[in-house]
Design an enzyme around this catalytic site. Structure first.
Site, PDB file in Angstrom:
ATOM      1  N   LYS A   1      47.569 -18.122 -53.324  1.00  0.00           N
ATOM      2  CA  LYS A   1      48.346 -18.402 -54.543  1.00  0.00           C
ATOM      3  C   LYS A   1      47.984 -19.768 -55.144  1.00  0.00           C
ATOM      4  O   LYS A   1      47.780 -19.891 -56.354  1.00  0.00           O
ATOM      5  CB  LYS A   1      49.853 -18.342 -54.212  1.00  0.00           C
TER       6      LYS A   1
ATOM      7  N   THR B   1      56.318 -20.264 -54.505  1.00  0.00           N
ATOM      8  CA  THR B   1      54.972 -20.840 -54.355  1.00  0.00           C
ATOM      9  C   THR B   1      55.110 -22.151 -53.593  1.00  0.00           C
ATOM     10  O   THR B   1      55.692 -23.120 -54.101  1.00  0.00           O
ATOM     11  CB  THR B   1      54.316 -21.098 -55.723  1.00  0.00           C
TER      12      THR B   1
ATOM     13  N   LYS C   1      53.409 -28.892 -59.977  1.00  0.00           N
ATOM     14  CA  LYS C   1      53.768 -28.833 -58.552  1.00  0.00           C
ATOM     15  C   LYS C   1      52.704 -28.070 -57.763  1.00  0.00           C
ATOM     16  O   LYS C   1      52.288 -28.478 -56.679  1.00  0.00           O
ATOM     17  CB  LYS C   1      55.140 -28.149 -58.445  1.00  0.00           C
TER      18      LYS C   1
HETATM   19  P1  NAP Z   1      62.928 -21.391 -62.128  1.00  0.00           P
HETATM   20  O1  NAP Z   1      63.359 -20.497 -63.222  1.00  0.00           O
HETATM   21  O2  NAP Z   1      62.893 -22.863 -62.353  1.00  0.00           O
HETATM   22  O3  NAP Z   1      63.811 -21.080 -60.832  1.00  0.00           O
HETATM   23  C1  NAP Z   1      63.815 -21.925 -59.718  1.00  0.00           C
HETATM   24  C2  NAP Z   1      64.830 -21.444 -58.705  1.00  0.00           C
HETATM   25  O4  NAP Z   1      64.968 -22.444 -57.670  1.00  0.00           O
HETATM   26  C3  NAP Z   1      66.232 -21.253 -59.305  1.00  0.00           C
HETATM   27  O5  NAP Z   1      66.895 -20.232 -58.607  1.00  0.00           O
HETATM   28  C4  NAP Z   1      66.871 -22.610 -59.026  1.00  0.00           C
HETATM   29  O6  NAP Z   1      68.275 -22.594 -59.031  1.00  0.00           O
HETATM   30  C5  NAP Z   1      66.345 -22.855 -57.636  1.00  0.00           C
HETATM   31  N1  NAP Z   1      66.473 -24.274 -57.281  1.00  0.00           N
HETATM   32  C6  NAP Z   1      65.765 -25.314 -57.795  1.00  0.00           C
HETATM   33  N2  NAP Z   1      66.171 -26.475 -57.224  1.00  0.00           N
HETATM   34  C7  NAP Z   1      67.171 -26.152 -56.359  1.00  0.00           C
HETATM   35  C8  NAP Z   1      67.980 -26.905 -55.479  1.00  0.00           C
HETATM   36  N3  NAP Z   1      67.828 -28.240 -55.359  1.00  0.00           N
HETATM   37  N4  NAP Z   1      68.895 -26.244 -54.734  1.00  0.00           N
HETATM   38  C9  NAP Z   1      69.048 -24.902 -54.842  1.00  0.00           C
HETATM   39  N5  NAP Z   1      68.304 -24.110 -55.643  1.00  0.00           N
HETATM   40  C10 NAP Z   1      67.375 -24.748 -56.401  1.00  0.00           C
HETATM   41  O7  NAP Z   1      61.456 -21.031 -61.617  1.00  0.00           O
HETATM   42  P2  NAP Z   1      60.671 -19.653 -61.573  1.00  0.00           P
HETATM   43  O8  NAP Z   1      59.714 -19.641 -62.690  1.00  0.00           O
HETATM   44  O9  NAP Z   1      61.596 -18.537 -61.346  1.00  0.00           O
HETATM   45  O10 NAP Z   1      59.785 -19.937 -60.260  1.00  0.00           O
HETATM   46  C11 NAP Z   1      60.248 -19.710 -58.955  1.00  0.00           C
HETATM   47  C12 NAP Z   1      59.047 -19.843 -58.014  1.00  0.00           C
HETATM   48  O11 NAP Z   1      58.057 -18.880 -58.398  1.00  0.00           O
HETATM   49  C13 NAP Z   1      58.347 -21.193 -58.087  1.00  0.00           C
HETATM   50  O12 NAP Z   1      57.855 -21.515 -56.811  1.00  0.00           O
HETATM   51  C14 NAP Z   1      57.195 -20.957 -59.056  1.00  0.00           C
HETATM   52  O13 NAP Z   1      56.128 -21.839 -58.844  1.00  0.00           O
HETATM   53  C15 NAP Z   1      56.831 -19.530 -58.696  1.00  0.00           C
HETATM   54  N6  NAP Z   1      56.173 -18.735 -59.760  1.00  0.00           N
HETATM   55  C16 NAP Z   1      56.595 -18.821 -61.055  1.00  0.00           C
HETATM   56  C17 NAP Z   1      55.963 -18.041 -62.024  1.00  0.00           C
HETATM   57  C18 NAP Z   1      56.345 -18.097 -63.477  1.00  0.00           C
HETATM   58  O14 NAP Z   1      55.517 -17.668 -64.311  1.00  0.00           O
HETATM   59  N7  NAP Z   1      57.526 -18.550 -63.868  1.00  0.00           N
HETATM   60  C19 NAP Z   1      54.926 -17.190 -61.658  1.00  0.00           C
HETATM   61  C20 NAP Z   1      54.555 -17.088 -60.330  1.00  0.00           C
HETATM   62  C21 NAP Z   1      55.191 -17.876 -59.387  1.00  0.00           C
HETATM   63  P3  NAP Z   1      69.054 -22.904 -60.435  1.00  0.00           P
HETATM   64  O15 NAP Z   1      68.984 -21.619 -61.211  1.00  0.00           O
HETATM   65  O16 NAP Z   1      70.405 -23.289 -60.020  1.00  0.00           O
HETATM   66  O17 NAP Z   1      68.295 -24.024 -61.098  1.00  0.00           O
END
Ligand code: NAP
Length: 287
Positions: free
Chosen positions: A170, A95, A238
């Site tokens: 989104k 996102t 965010k």
């Molecule tokens: P998450 O569990 O926090 O995963 C974030 C990802 O980004 C992980 O792979 C993390 O790596 C990586 N990352 C963060 N900082 C980094 C850095 N400095 N360098 C390299 N990699 C980095 O989040 P998520 O819930 O899966 O969400 C991922 C995306 O989908 C986001 O944009 C979120 O807004 C969107 N989204 C989330 C949901 C939900 O319900 N969770 C729903 C729809 C959309 P590490 O594992 O090493 O931290």
């Protein structure tokens, strides 16, 4: 078709697992390698350098936290974009803000890469069940080539329009999600302070015509105060920031979103960043 998957957090790990179950060969990268353990056990190849990974595959899917992370991995002087073969398709499911997606699409096109912004609606459980909704911006011809992949990870794909329109849709959805949760928690909190029993107040509010249907899914969390994250609060905050940044770019006033964003920022500051976004209830309760 060889697929590269970059970003194996809450969402990415589950989306990749569904592609793996469907029989696709996966090459994966995550900053924290341990999160790839199950995928590796089931046959995925972990490549510790995204630049190397993108050279091995036909399609790259990214599911990263926020624009600055996508930028760091993909765009920077030695970003993976510079290492992709011409004709590679890059689907960014993170996102991010629409102007950022537009910039990525322009850089990708210059390098002969086909780009789609394809963020998802739906959280941890739909990601696990392959029931996400993809909101896609980009060329229809590109989308047609990867539709079978999206069908393994989601139950619906909406082609919103040209590049960046998926990202626009989104942040519009999450703006309403964030505000619906706040309105509910604020109302519930006031009712409780007036002596209305929590579950009675929830019954009435959630069954009223003014309640957003999604709030019902959060009932037990708020009732039991279990805020283990499906959608971390820092990500919702965010997304509201991306919405207001976009409004600034468009010369639009967004007074409600600016206020909501700051309420979640206060929750973040009060130690709730990594809890589910519904933890904002605690802040409104004065906890
Ligand atoms: P998450 O569990 O926090 O995963 C974030 C990802 O980004 C992980 O792979 C993390 O790596 C990586 N990352 C963060 N900082 C980094 C850095 N400095 N360098 C390299 N990699 C980095 O989040 P998520 O819930 O899966 O969400 C991922 C995306 O989908 C986001 O944009 C979120 O807004 C969107 N989204 C989330 C949901 C939900 O319900 N969770 C729903 C729809 C959309 P590490 O594992 O090493 O931290």
């Amino acid at each position: 078709m060889k697929i590269g998957f970059i970003g194996l957090g809450i969402m990415g790990s589950r989306m990749a697992a569904n592609l793996q179950k469907a029989g696709y060969t996966l090459f994966v990268y995550n900053r924290t390698e341990s999160k790839a353990a199950d995928l590796i056990t089931n046959g995925a190849v972990f490549i510790a350098d995204p630049n190397e990974l993108v050279q091995q595959v036909d399609v790259v899917i990214t599911m990263l936290e926020k624009p600055v992370v996508v930028e760091k991995l993909a765009v920077g002087r030695d970003g993976f974009m510079h290492h992709m073969k011409k004709g590679t398709i890059w689907i960014d499911c993170s996102t991010v803000n629409p102007s950022f997606s537009k910039m990525l699409s322009e850089l990708a096109t210059l390098r002969g890469i086909e780009f789609l912004d394809a963020p998802v609606s739906g959280s941890k459980v739909p990601a696990e069940k392959g029931e996400l909704i993809f909101l896609v911006g980009g060329k229809e011809e590109t989308l047609a080539k990867v539709q079978p992949l999206l069908d393994e990870m989601g139950s619906k794909t909406i082609h919103v329009g040209e590049h960046s329109k998926g990202s626009a849709m989104k942040i519009m959805i999450n703006q309403m999600l964030g505000q619906s949760m706040l309105a509910f928690c604020e109302s519930l909190s006031l009712g409780m302070s007036l002596g209305i029993e929590k579950s009675k107040a929830m019954d009435v509010l959630l069954n009223s015509a003014v309640s957003a249907p999604i709030l019902t899914a959060f009932r037990s969390r708020i009732e039991e105060e279990n805020f283990e994250p499906n959608f971390p609060l820092k990500h919702l905050q965010k997304d509201l920031q991306l919405f207001t940044d976009t409004a600034f770019e468009q010369d639009k006033a967004t007074p409600l979103t600016n206020t909501a964003k700051e309420v979640y920022a206060m929750a973040k500051q009060n130690g709730m960043a990594d809890e589910d976004f519904s933890a904002v209830f605690k802040l409104l309760q004065g906890k």
